[in-house]
Design a protein around this motif. Structure first.
Motif, PDB file in Angstrom:
ATOM      1  N   UNK A  69      38.680  18.211 -27.517  1.00 17.17           N
ATOM      2  CA  UNK A  69      40.071  17.992 -27.301  1.00 17.17           C
ATOM      3  C   UNK A  69      40.899  18.863 -28.240  1.00 17.17           C
ATOM      4  N   UNK A  70      40.257  19.239 -29.426  1.00 17.41           N
ATOM      5  CA  UNK A  70      40.925  20.153 -30.159  1.00 17.41           C
ATOM      6  C   UNK A  70      41.234  21.435 -29.614  1.00 17.41           C
ATOM      7  N   UNK A  71      39.991  21.970 -29.069  1.00 13.81           N
ATOM      8  CA  UNK A  71      39.813  23.191 -28.490  1.00 13.81           C
ATOM      9  C   UNK A  71      41.145  23.185 -27.375  1.00 13.81           C
ATOM     10  N   UNK A  72      40.976  22.260 -26.292  1.00 13.57           N
ATOM     11  CA  UNK A  72      41.618  22.210 -25.314  1.00 13.57           C
ATOM     12  C   UNK A  72      43.267  22.309 -25.587  1.00 13.57           C
ATOM     13  N   UNK A  88      51.441  18.006 -33.275  1.00 12.12           N
ATOM     14  CA  UNK A  88      51.277  16.487 -33.203  1.00 12.12           C
ATOM     15  C   UNK A  88      49.870  16.475 -32.345  1.00 12.12           C
ATOM     16  N   UNK A  89      49.770  17.389 -31.135  1.00 15.37           N
ATOM     17  CA  UNK A  89      48.491  17.223 -30.262  1.00 15.37           C
ATOM     18  C   UNK A  89      47.133  17.381 -31.129  1.00 15.37           C
ATOM     19  N   UNK A  90      47.232  18.494 -31.895  1.00 12.11           N
ATOM     20  CA  UNK A  90      46.111  18.807 -32.908  1.00 12.11           C
ATOM     21  C   UNK A  90      45.842  17.656 -33.736  1.00 12.11           C
ATOM     22  N   UNK A  91      46.871  17.012 -34.384  1.00 11.71           N
ATOM     23  CA  UNK A  91      46.630  15.832 -35.143  1.00 11.71           C
ATOM     24  C   UNK A  91      46.034  14.548 -34.439  1.00 11.71           C
ATOM     25  N   UNK A  92      46.489  14.319 -33.212  1.00 15.56           N
ATOM     26  CA  UNK A  92      45.762  13.521 -32.516  1.00 15.56           C
ATOM     27  C   UNK A  92      44.413  13.742 -32.030  1.00 15.56           C
ATOM     28  N   UNK A  93      44.106  15.081 -31.943  1.00 15.68           N
ATOM     29  CA  UNK A  93      43.007  15.443 -31.744  1.00 15.68           C
ATOM     30  C   UNK A  93      41.981  15.336 -32.997  1.00 15.68           C
ATOM     31  N   UNK A  94      42.865  15.862 -33.847  1.00 14.39           N
ATOM     32  CA  UNK A  94      41.992  15.558 -35.460  1.00 14.39           C
ATOM     33  C   UNK A  94      41.405  14.367 -35.661  1.00 14.39           C
ATOM     34  N   UNK A  95      42.293  13.387 -35.169  1.00 18.43           N
ATOM     35  CA  UNK A  95      41.872  11.816 -35.674  1.00 18.43           C
ATOM     36  C   UNK A  95      40.609  11.551 -34.622  1.00 18.43           C
ATOM     37  N   UNK A  96      40.408  12.114 -33.577  1.00 19.89           N
ATOM     38  CA  UNK A  96      39.317  11.711 -32.708  1.00 19.89           C
ATOM     39  C   UNK A  96      37.919  12.485 -33.620  1.00 19.89           C
ATOM     40  N   UNK A 109      31.051  20.979 -27.862  1.00 20.44           N
ATOM     41  CA  UNK A 109      32.263  20.598 -27.868  1.00 20.44           C
ATOM     42  C   UNK A 109      33.040  21.751 -27.567  1.00 20.44           C
ATOM     43  N   UNK A 110      32.726  23.004 -28.383  1.00 14.66           N
ATOM     44  CA  UNK A 110      33.411  24.273 -28.066  1.00 14.66           C
ATOM     45  C   UNK A 110      33.170  24.773 -26.639  1.00 14.66           C
ATOM     46  N   UNK A 111      31.790  24.651 -26.293  1.00 11.02           N
ATOM     47  CA  UNK A 111      31.664  25.196 -24.937  1.00 11.02           C
ATOM     48  C   UNK A 111      32.657  24.185 -23.951  1.00 11.02           C
ATOM     49  N   UNK A 112      32.402  23.008 -24.182  1.00  7.74           N
ATOM     50  CA  UNK A 112      33.171  22.047 -23.237  1.00  7.74           C
ATOM     51  C   UNK A 112      34.692  22.426 -23.359  1.00  7.74           C
ATOM     52  N   UNK A 113      35.249  22.481 -24.463  1.00  7.96           N
ATOM     53  CA  UNK A 113      36.730  22.747 -24.696  1.00  7.96           C
ATOM     54  C   UNK A 113      37.193  24.098 -23.992  1.00  7.96           C
ATOM     55  N   UNK A 114      36.212  25.182 -24.230  1.00  9.59           N
ATOM     56  CA  UNK A 114      36.707  26.402 -23.624  1.00  9.59           C
ATOM     57  C   UNK A 114      36.744  26.472 -22.182  1.00  9.59           C
ATOM     58  N   UNK A 115      35.522  25.831 -21.668  1.00  7.54           N
ATOM     59  CA  UNK A 115      35.516  25.718 -20.150  1.00  7.54           C
ATOM     60  C   UNK A 115      36.532  24.754 -19.712  1.00  7.54           C
ATOM     61  N   UNK A 156      37.153  28.174 -36.049  1.00  7.37           N
ATOM     62  CA  UNK A 156      37.693  27.170 -36.713  1.00  7.37           C
ATOM     63  C   UNK A 156      37.069  25.505 -36.615  1.00  7.37           C
ATOM     64  N   UNK A 157      37.214  25.561 -35.313  1.00  5.95           N
ATOM     65  CA  UNK A 157      36.499  24.097 -34.946  1.00  5.95           C
ATOM     66  C   UNK A 157      35.162  23.949 -35.249  1.00  5.95           C
ATOM     67  N   UNK A 158      34.135  25.081 -35.310  1.00  7.50           N
ATOM     68  CA  UNK A 158      32.900  24.968 -35.882  1.00  7.50           C
ATOM     69  C   UNK A 158      32.783  24.765 -37.262  1.00  7.50           C
ATOM     70  N   UNK A 159      33.571  25.450 -38.132  1.00 13.49           N
ATOM     71  CA  UNK A 159      33.782  25.244 -39.405  1.00 13.49           C
ATOM     72  C   UNK A 159      34.185  23.971 -39.773  1.00 13.49           C
ATOM     73  N   UNK A 160      35.058  23.382 -39.062  1.00 16.74           N
ATOM     74  CA  UNK A 160      35.404  21.963 -39.323  1.00 16.74           C
ATOM     75  C   UNK A 160      34.410  21.196 -38.958  1.00 16.74           C
ATOM     76  N   UNK A 161      33.616  20.989 -38.035  1.00 18.66           N
ATOM     77  CA  UNK A 161      32.581  20.202 -37.743  1.00 18.66           C
ATOM     78  C   UNK A 161      31.468  20.297 -38.834  1.00 18.66           C
TER      79      UNK A 161
END
Lengths: 399, 272
Positions: free
Chosen positions: A34-37, A272-280, A335-341, A367-372
């Motif tokens: 969701x973050x990526x999307x 805002x959307x990023x924060x929601x995704x971040x919470x997930x 997640x990155x693969x799914x998000x990019x797709x 960034x998403x990978x580093x965060x994970x």
């Protein structure tokens, strides 16, 4: 313990309970996806707005009235090259709303009264026919140029040039159709008529002195670098003609300012959307911690054995943290693969009433990978430290 | 076996060791060990006996460096353990102690070979695979290296456990009820292996047990009761006399390190 041993041990442990590892991973997958999307959508919509507004021309200025109306006399004053050497073109407009119909076909459209300059100032192209000319303005001709969508609504795929339509009961002849532009605030759903016609035939408003009031004036500067100078010239001319000594009764908008305003609003939305995704992602991290705590309890005896074999605290911590990081990093990759797709799949699609545009950049997945990985470290530390603090005697006795 | 600088220096030197457990938030004090002093020398085969609650488990934990005494001193191979940090204790366990547990405590999803390699992960050990194979060969499982614990009999599992304890050439092999979960024939098998390791390879063995016939294989039996040593007997090698299997075996040397085994320092104990 060598890095290879740590990795091998972690894989050994994770494969012991594959279903559980997969479920724990799922939380991270959804979070990262969701973050990526959302970030891609955010980037995409920023691009769209930028493109749209820059399509209008970054040398475009807009003047709107505040306390006093702007008139065609003001437009004429602005056109005087003696006072406004930095200005290339001036295009006033009057906006109304109307019903257009032909036979039994009816559509609602914004009816905009314009002058010939409008075509170039707003970067428009003709699909068929001609645009409004100076004589049309002069004679208050009842002619109309249709936006692509309006034309399609009324005439389907037929060329409407020469056809007669009724706008608010008055008969107008179609002289041309604009090329489709699509996008936000599009010209496609508009119908353009001469500004004088709009004022005298459709608009009910009148001002003292017999002049024609306009809703806004688009001003094209000769060059992007001359925008600031053009603003000054506009202000000087209008202050003179309005005899202003104190506060201005008009406002000049720079296209860049409008761009910035939109961008700011868009950024807020993205954050805002990023924060929601971040919470997930956070929830996913808590899931990992939960699983790791269960795993530590279950493997108390194994920990005791390893301690008896000489494992130091840091060896145990390394093993469990690595397991947690493996989970979150694995989830991150999926997640990155799914998000990019997903971002690629929805790009350019018309869904839930909007056309989506996304832009995939390489920095977001990194960034998403580093965060994970960071999530794994953060949520893996506590269970790992708990494992390392176990008393070996009690751990060995654990059933 | 080892490079103890002074052959007279005991491997295990316990002096006036007391262990007090506080229970019920410090209101009740339990003296699990009360002034125990024991010396164990290189190459000895010692059984520690006692009823449950006698303090033998506590003593084993202290000898195995899993726990530290409340009072008194404990030296293993000349190193004082009583004031060590957790990590230093882990280090001593890693280098000096080989544990054999009652329940073999093998990791179920690893092969016998991987289980034996496990202790060598903690520390920098070269040739892990060769060492592990040698250790398994030493306990007679050279042909079972790729079996998982579930594919082995109870006795074989315990032999893997012994190989795992031996693989780092510890100063002492510490076995806690090593036959407690085995039937009679497997018990005999394990006790024979332990005897062989002691008699033929010179490994110092400490067996904690409550069974008389297990203790009977040892050369020396220390009996605990209420946290105190009530007897410490050295016997005339009953095991060798009583087990015909041992007699015909060729003399083996421990092949783990490819070093020549040092002569067993049994002098003065009448065990030769």
């Amino acid at each position: 313990m060598s890095p290879q041993d740590i990795i091998r041990t972690s894989i050994y442990s994770l494969t012991a309970n594959r279903l559980r590892a997969a479920l724990a991973l799922l939380g991270i997958v959804l979070g990262v996806c969701s973050v990526i999307t959302l970030m891609s959508i955010g980037r995409g919509s920023t691009d769209r707005i930028t493109e749209l507004i820059q399509g209008l021309g970054s040398n475009l200025l807009t003047v709107i009235p505040s306390s006093e109306p702007l008139t065609l006399a003001d437009v004429e004053a602005l056109r005087d090259p003696l006072y406004t050497p930095s200005i290339k073109a001036v295009a006033p407009e009057i906006g109304t709303f109307g019903t257009i119909h032909i036979n039994n076909n009816t559509t609602q459209a914004s009816i905009t009264g314009v002058t010939p300059e409008y075509l170039n100032v707003r970067n428009l192209d003709m699909a068929t026919g001609t645009f409004i000319g100076a004589p049309h303005v002069e004679s208050r001709a009842e002619i109309v140029v249709l936006g692509a969508e309006v034309s399609e609504d009324l005439f389907g795929n037929q060329d409407p040039t020469g056809a007669e339509v009724r706008i608010n009961g008055r008969q107008f002849r179609v002289v041309g159709v604009l090329a489709a532009q699509s996008g936000f605030g599009s010209i496609d759903s508009q119908a353009l008529i001469p500004i004088t016609t709009a004022y005298y035939r459709l608009s009910g408003q009148r001002i003292p002195g017999g002049d024609i009031s306009v809703d806004q004036i688009s001003v094209q500067a000769r060059d992007v670098e001359l925008v600031d100078q053009a603003i000054e010239e506009i202000e000087t001319v209008l202050r003179l003609s309005h005899r202003i000594t104190e506060a201005d009764d008009f406002t000049v908008f720079n296209q860049q300012e409008i761009l910035d305003t939109f961008d700011e609003a868009n950024q807020t939305l993205v954050v805002f959307l990023g924060a929601v995704a971040g919470i997930s992602l956070l929830v996913g991290g808590i899931g990992i911690m939960n699983i790791m705590l269960v795993s530590v309890t279950e493997r108390t005896r194994e920990i005791g054995i390893r301690q008896a074999m000489g494992a130091k605290r840091r060896d145990i911590v390394a093993q469990f943290v690595t397991e947690a990081v493996f989970l979150t990093f694995g989830g991150g990759i999926i997640g990155v693969i799914a998000g990019l797709s997903l971002a690629t799949a929805i790009d350019g699609r018309f869904l839930i009433g909007t056309e989506w545009s996304t832009r995939v950049t390489s920095d977001i997945p990194i960034i998403a990978l580093i965060v994970s990985i960071a999530v794994g470290l953060f949520f893996g530390i506590y269970p790992a430290v708990r494992a390392a603090r176990l008393n070996p005697i009690e751990a060995l006795r654990y059933e | 076996m080892r490079s103890t600088s002074n052959p007279d220096q005991p491997v295990i030197r316990i002096r006036d060791v007391t262990k007090i457990y506080e229970m019920g938030a410090g209101t009740i004090q339990v003296r699990a060990l009360d002034g125990v002093s024991i010396d164990i020398h290189d190459g000895e085969y010692v059984a520690i006996m006692g009823a449950s609650g006698s303090g033998k488990s506590t003593l084993m934990n202290i000898i195995g460096c899993l726990d530290v005494p409340s009072e008194g001193t404990y030296h293993i191979d000349g190193q004082a353990v009583e004031a060590m940090s957790n990590d230093r204790l882990a280090d001593i366990r890693s280098r000096k102690v080989g544990f054999v547990f009652q329940t073999h405590n093998l990791l179920p999803r690893l092969t016998a070979l991987a289980n034996v390699e496990l202790p060598m992960m903690y520390g920098h050990w070269p040739n892990r695979r060769d060492r592990a194979e040698n250790a398994l060969t030493l306990v007679g499982l050279g042909d079972r290296t790729h079996h998982r614990p579930t594919e082995l009999s109870g006795g074989q599992q315990q032999r893997v456990g012994i190989a795992r304890a031996l693989v780092k050439e510890p100063s002492v092999l510490l076995a806690d009820e090593p036959t407690g979960n085995l039937d009679t024939s497997n018990t005999a098998e394990i006790l024979n292996i332990i005897s062989d390791l002691n008699h033929e390879n010179g490994i110092t063995v400490i067996v904690v047990t409550h069974e008389r016939d297990v203790a009977a294989r040892a050369d020396r039996v220390i009996t605990l009761s209420d946290g105190q040593v009530i007897s410490d007997e050295i016997r005339d090698s009953p095991a060798r006399g009583g087990n015909p299997k041992d007699k015909g075996r060729p003399h083996r040397r421990i092949p783990i390190s490819h070093r020549t085994a040092s002569p067993l320092p049994f002098g003065g104990r009448g065990l030769g």
